[in-house]
Each structure stands twice: as C-alpha cells, then as structure tokens.
Design a protein around this motif. Sequence first.
Motif, mmCIF file in Angstrom:
data_model
loop_
_atom_site.group_PDB
_atom_site.id
_atom_site.type_symbol
_atom_site.label_atom_id
_atom_site.label_comp_id
_atom_site.label_asym_id
_atom_site.label_seq_id
_atom_site.Cartn_x
_atom_site.Cartn_y
_atom_site.Cartn_z
ATOM 1 N N GLN A 4 -34.089 -97.859 8.898
ATOM 2 C CA GLN A 4 -35.195 -98.756 8.757
ATOM 3 C C GLN A 4 -36.070 -98.139 7.795
ATOM 4 O OE1 GLN A 4 -37.697 -99.476 12.484
ATOM 5 N NE2 GLN A 4 -35.825 -98.936 13.686
ATOM 6 N N GLU A 5 -36.212 -97.187 7.373
ATOM 7 C CA GLU A 5 -37.054 -96.447 6.240
ATOM 8 C C GLU A 5 -36.426 -96.951 4.818
ATOM 9 O OE1 GLU A 5 -37.370 -92.488 6.901
ATOM 10 O OE2 GLU A 5 -38.515 -92.705 8.789
ATOM 11 N N THR A 6 -35.084 -96.832 4.739
ATOM 12 C CA THR A 6 -34.413 -96.996 3.329
ATOM 13 C C THR A 6 -33.858 -98.123 3.119
ATOM 14 O OG1 THR A 6 -32.571 -95.768 4.321
ATOM 15 C CG2 THR A 6 -34.337 -94.283 3.581
ATOM 16 N N LEU A 7 -33.384 -99.070 4.169
ATOM 17 C CA LEU A 7 -32.588 -100.055 3.771
ATOM 18 C C LEU A 7 -33.111 -101.590 4.010
ATOM 19 C CD1 LEU A 7 -29.013 -98.961 4.929
ATOM 20 C CD2 LEU A 7 -30.013 -98.959 2.609
ATOM 21 N N TYR A 8 -34.384 -101.490 4.589
ATOM 22 C CA TYR A 8 -35.214 -102.637 4.938
ATOM 23 C C TYR A 8 -36.079 -102.718 3.724
ATOM 24 C CZ TYR A 8 -33.291 -102.576 9.776
ATOM 25 O OH TYR A 8 -32.706 -102.763 10.998
ATOM 26 N N GLY A 15 -33.522 -90.192 2.253
ATOM 27 C CA GLY A 15 -33.895 -90.185 3.510
ATOM 28 C C GLY A 15 -33.106 -89.605 4.797
ATOM 29 N N ILE A 16 -32.007 -89.572 4.422
ATOM 30 C CA ILE A 16 -31.033 -88.903 5.311
ATOM 31 C C ILE A 16 -30.820 -87.302 5.105
ATOM 32 C CG2 ILE A 16 -28.633 -88.767 4.127
ATOM 33 C CD1 ILE A 16 -29.417 -90.237 7.646
ATOM 34 N N ARG A 17 -31.293 -86.826 3.981
ATOM 35 C CA ARG A 17 -31.051 -85.511 3.696
ATOM 36 C C ARG A 17 -31.955 -84.654 4.858
ATOM 37 N NH1 ARG A 17 -32.508 -85.464 -1.316
ATOM 38 N NH2 ARG A 17 -30.788 -86.263 -2.026
ATOM 39 N N LYS A 18 -32.964 -85.080 5.410
ATOM 40 C CA LYS A 18 -33.903 -84.117 6.202
ATOM 41 C C LYS A 18 -33.139 -84.315 7.417
ATOM 42 C CE LYS A 18 -36.854 -88.276 7.151
ATOM 43 N NZ LYS A 18 -38.137 -88.776 7.230
ATOM 44 N N TYR A 19 -31.934 -85.037 7.758
ATOM 45 C CA TYR A 19 -31.521 -85.012 9.265
ATOM 46 C C TYR A 19 -30.198 -84.200 8.991
ATOM 47 C CZ TYR A 19 -34.714 -88.738 10.244
ATOM 48 O OH TYR A 19 -35.870 -89.492 10.483
ATOM 49 N N VAL A 56 -19.998 -88.161 8.389
ATOM 50 C CA VAL A 56 -20.946 -87.341 9.306
ATOM 51 C C VAL A 56 -19.858 -86.336 9.681
ATOM 52 C CG1 VAL A 56 -22.066 -87.716 11.457
ATOM 53 C CG2 VAL A 56 -22.286 -89.375 9.995
ATOM 54 N N GLY A 57 -20.315 -85.082 9.925
ATOM 55 C CA GLY A 57 -19.644 -84.322 10.683
ATOM 56 C C GLY A 57 -20.027 -84.402 12.041
ATOM 57 N N PHE A 58 -18.827 -84.745 13.070
ATOM 58 C CA PHE A 58 -19.018 -84.824 14.243
ATOM 59 C C PHE A 58 -19.334 -83.301 14.971
ATOM 60 C CE2 PHE A 58 -16.927 -89.261 14.878
ATOM 61 C CZ PHE A 58 -18.044 -89.802 13.986
ATOM 62 N N PRO A 59 -20.283 -83.379 15.569
ATOM 63 C CA PRO A 59 -20.673 -81.961 16.385
ATOM 64 C C PRO A 59 -19.415 -81.492 17.220
ATOM 65 C CG PRO A 59 -22.388 -83.359 16.305
ATOM 66 C CD PRO A 59 -21.437 -84.370 15.907
ATOM 67 N N VAL A 95 -24.102 -88.433 1.681
ATOM 68 C CA VAL A 95 -23.810 -89.774 1.052
ATOM 69 C C VAL A 95 -23.614 -89.105 -0.395
ATOM 70 C CG1 VAL A 95 -26.288 -90.171 0.310
ATOM 71 C CG2 VAL A 95 -24.646 -92.071 0.752
ATOM 72 N N THR A 96 -23.176 -90.101 -1.170
ATOM 73 C CA THR A 96 -22.779 -89.781 -2.519
ATOM 74 C C THR A 96 -24.256 -89.085 -3.228
ATOM 75 O OG1 THR A 96 -21.313 -91.456 -2.709
ATOM 76 C CG2 THR A 96 -22.591 -91.006 -4.761
ATOM 77 N N ASN A 97 -23.818 -88.133 -3.990
ATOM 78 C CA ASN A 97 -24.984 -87.392 -4.902
ATOM 79 C C ASN A 97 -24.953 -87.967 -6.127
ATOM 80 O OD1 ASN A 97 -26.875 -85.609 -5.787
ATOM 81 N ND2 ASN A 97 -25.412 -84.123 -6.148
ATOM 82 N N CYS A 98 -25.689 -88.931 -6.651
ATOM 83 C CA CYS A 98 -25.657 -89.770 -8.012
ATOM 84 C C CYS A 98 -26.197 -88.797 -8.960
ATOM 85 C CB CYS A 98 -26.436 -90.893 -7.773
ATOM 86 S SG CYS A 98 -25.781 -92.156 -6.604
#
Length: 566
Positions: A161-165, A88-92, A134-137, A107-110
């Motif tokens: 919301q999409e991935t942890l609920y 889910g986070i990859r697209k961001y 997170v790389g702070f901009p 996040v960890t690449n399993c």
Amino acid sequence: MKTAEELRNLLGQIDRKSYPAYKNLKGSYRFSGYVLGIDHVQGDPFAAPSRVHIEVEEKTAGLPERLYDKQWKKMALEDALIRIFASGIRKYSFQAKGSGKSGLIRVTNCGQEVLERTAADIREDGTVILRFEVGFPANGRTVNARELEKIFFQYLPSCVQETLYYKNLDIRKLENVMELSEDQEAIRRQLKEYGLVAFVADGSVLPRMSGVSQKPMKDAVPFVSPESVRVTLKLPYYGEISGMGIRRGITLIVGGGYHGKSTLLKALEMGIYPHIAGDGREYVITDPDAVKIRAEDGRSIKHTDISMFISDLPNQKDTVSFDTEDASGSTSQAANVIEAMEAGASTFLIDEDTSATNFMVRDELMQKVIHKDMEPITPFIERMQYFYKKFGISTVLVAGSSGAYFQVADVIVQMDRYQPREITSRAKEATAGYQGLQFLEKEIQKPIMKRCPKKNTGLEHRGRIKLKTLGKDGIMLGSETIDLRYVEQVADEEQLNCLGYLMRELETHRMNGKTSICELVESLYRDIERQGLKDVLGERELPGNLALPRKEELCACLNRYRGLQL
C-alpha cells in the motif's frame, strides 16, 4: 487462484512440519488490492530464498498512463518503483525470526544506472508486478508458519500500500523520473542530428566516490565544456542545456596523470545507460552502440579474422581465421576490435592504459629501426582514420604517453585538473617540426566472418544446462567458465545473470551450425522485443534478478565462450 484465507489455513496446516512442506504453498493468492504469487520455494532454510511476486491491478495501482506510455519512460518508472519498494520493504527484512535465511525479504539493489530489470514490470493495461525473494522461516529445519504469516499478512500488505499505490506515493518525484527519462531520450535522438557520438553536460559530476562506490564524489569539480566544442540542445522539460559535444571522427583526450582523462572516458563508457537523478552523469549520454576496447591477455579467440592488424606471423599461424585459447595483449585487442565491428559498434572507446602498446602505436624511430617487413603488427593508429572514413566508426582515445596520435586526431581535448581544454590547433602546430608516421596506403576491407556455432551437447546434465553467476567476473554454463571481467560496459551483476539465461537459450534451442553469431543475437533480441523475455526463455515465472544486457555484451560473451563449437 486461491484466497488469502486459504493461504492462512495452509500455513496453519503445515506449521512445525518438515521444511519441504512449504512447497504446498506454491501458487497464487488473492489479497485485498493485489495478488501474491509464490513461484519457487527454497529447499531448506539455508538455500537460496523463495521467489515470490506481487501483482497489483491497474485500478488499484492507479499509475497514469503518461508516466509509462513510451519504452524509456516505462523502464524509468519500473526502476523508480523497485527503489521505492526496496526502501519500504527493507525495514521488515529479518523481522520474522528463524534459522538460516529465515525472515529475509530482498528485492533488487539498483545501482546508478537505469536498466531493464525483471524485478518490476508495468504491463500495457497498467498492472504492476514486483518480483522479490523471501526467506521462509524455520526452526532448525522445521516449518515456522507463524513467522511467515507475519510476512504475508502484516508486513507485505502494509508495504504494498505504501509503495505501489500511486495515491500514496510522492507524485512530484514520479513526474521528475518521467521528465528526466524524456530529456535523456531527447539528447540521445539529437546525437545523430548534430553528428555527435556523445554529449557531456556542463555541471556534470564525473568522478566517483571510490573504486567500490559508483555514487558521485563529494566536492568534485563540475564539468565545464570548452567554448569551441560546446553545443546547446533543447530538451522537452529541462529546456536548453549546454555541454561538450564529442563529434564523429577521431577525438583524442590527453593530459597529465590524475587530471581526469580516464574519468571522462569511464563516464562515456557508462553513458550508454540512463542514470538516476543526482548521479552527476544523468546528462552524460553516449551513442548506445559505443563499445569499450581493451587488451585482454589470456582470453579465448575462436576463428576470428585479425589480419587487418596482424599478418605474416613467423610461425605461419593463420590470422584470417585466428584461433587461440591464450591470446596475447595485441591479438586479444585486435580480436576485440574486429568482434565489436561484427556486433555493429558505432564508436570505439579506448584507454591507452588498458591497451597493448605494440597494438596501438609504433613511433617514427621504431619504424626506422624495425622495418615494416619485419613487423607483423599494423598498429591501430594506422587504421583509425580509415575506420571512420571507410566504415563510419568513430574513436575516442585517452592517451598520455605518445604524441603520435596528434597526427590522426580530428579534435584534441586536454584534461587539466578535471577541466577540459580544446587544444587541437596548438597540438597540430607542435607536430609541424616532427617527421610524421608512415602509414599504409593499401585499402582494407571489413572482415566478413560467418562463424556459425553448433550446439555443445556435452553441456547438458540430466537434460538441463546448469547456470551460475560469478559476481561481475563471469558466468558458468555447465562446467564452462566464461570470463567477463574485462567486458567493462556491464553495469550490474544482474546483467550477468541474464547473460547466463540468454546463453542457455542459444545453446539449447538456437545454435544449429548454420546461423552466425550476430544473426543468432539479432534474432534473439527481436524475439525478446516482440514476445517478452519470459516467453523467449520459456520460464513459467521469471526470477526477479535479471537485467537485460545490450546485444554487444551478449556477442562479447559468446566470443569469450571456450565451449563454443564452430
């Protein structure tokens, strides 16, 4: 704890300031449905990314307790949540712009194995924690708070919301994860009941895609057990499952080159870990205390009793307390066997291709020409049956060049175009006309080593021991490099990260010159099980890039540590 609005205000206050102003953000902030924790802020935009975590309370996460009420189910569900969140986070990632690592969200690449990782944690009350980077901009080395605001207030809320609920997840997929973990644990329990060291299910896909990809090979030949060694197990969800049972004792795997011998052994090596659905090896289960043994030229050996295999050296070197900084193939493999015994190995997994030939076998002609009094090495073939009968340690050996092993094997399996054939009777008949090897009659005792390391005071720099992971090749502890390239059951770089932390804990707080290597490791893992990794390591907040290795791998790390003070 501060509010999300307070975080937004802080971002506004530090915008366009020097990059170190980001350190003012460190702390916890309550968002709608979860808490955001900023645990470590990077020093500049080109440094390692900042460490953050998300904490979703039980009533919001909504995970049913039955999905994580056992340790193996919890580990499997945590692994699944990491994979879902990562997807889910990859697209961001890198949607927020800037210099260096600005905008990176990682996040960890399993891999294919299910490991106990710090990237995710499901607490007893059902709270879910996800740790990531997170790389702070930045613009140059100036804070770009508006881009970080996008990450914290647009991207993360949507992804959480999409991935942890639970209500938004694929519920059937999570049920399948739980069911597979239960079935894998059921096989593991039945290994002991059936007297097995491993089980390989019919239909398993053992070959991997390539040397750099552990995904299953497409169009590979599915595994089918020989009828004579087939066992059928009952699993709580899968039902009845059949496959090859490798029994305790001596199992020899033979066959022509490129027919799948080493591929089978590799699957057994990694069968100590659960595998994800679709891997092809999810129903390949090996005794969790099985250890791969190989030669390891050049490794360090510290006061190890290898006299069971090597004695009466021409240079009078002591083999009861053997010590070297540059071991040969035979001495390194002898040490690996003894150290594995010391660590509690139940089974040795050995491939002739990665072994020292003179350590493994001496044929009858060599025995005639070079008398035993002239040879300091007692080959492994002479000890295999004794290891099992005296110490209960089984051996699974891949061999392709010497038929001498037929004499000592209990079961012989031939790999033929990736299909196993049980040929024990035929192989034993073929040896009838040959003179057997002459083995020692002398009884041997298990080496008793009480190697008690003491603190290496030269490691600390400004009161702390520096750590660095060298991919999957090893770790650096202070200025000491520990070479782990040939510890082949390490599945993931994150296990090496964790080995570094565990080694630092041992060096800093536990080595006292009175407690043996194995006692140190046992005590450390008892504390981890009782208190948790975070408390044992004394970290305020765990990094999300650690995966817990087995005790056997920590013992292997200690034994290869050139800075070990004995």
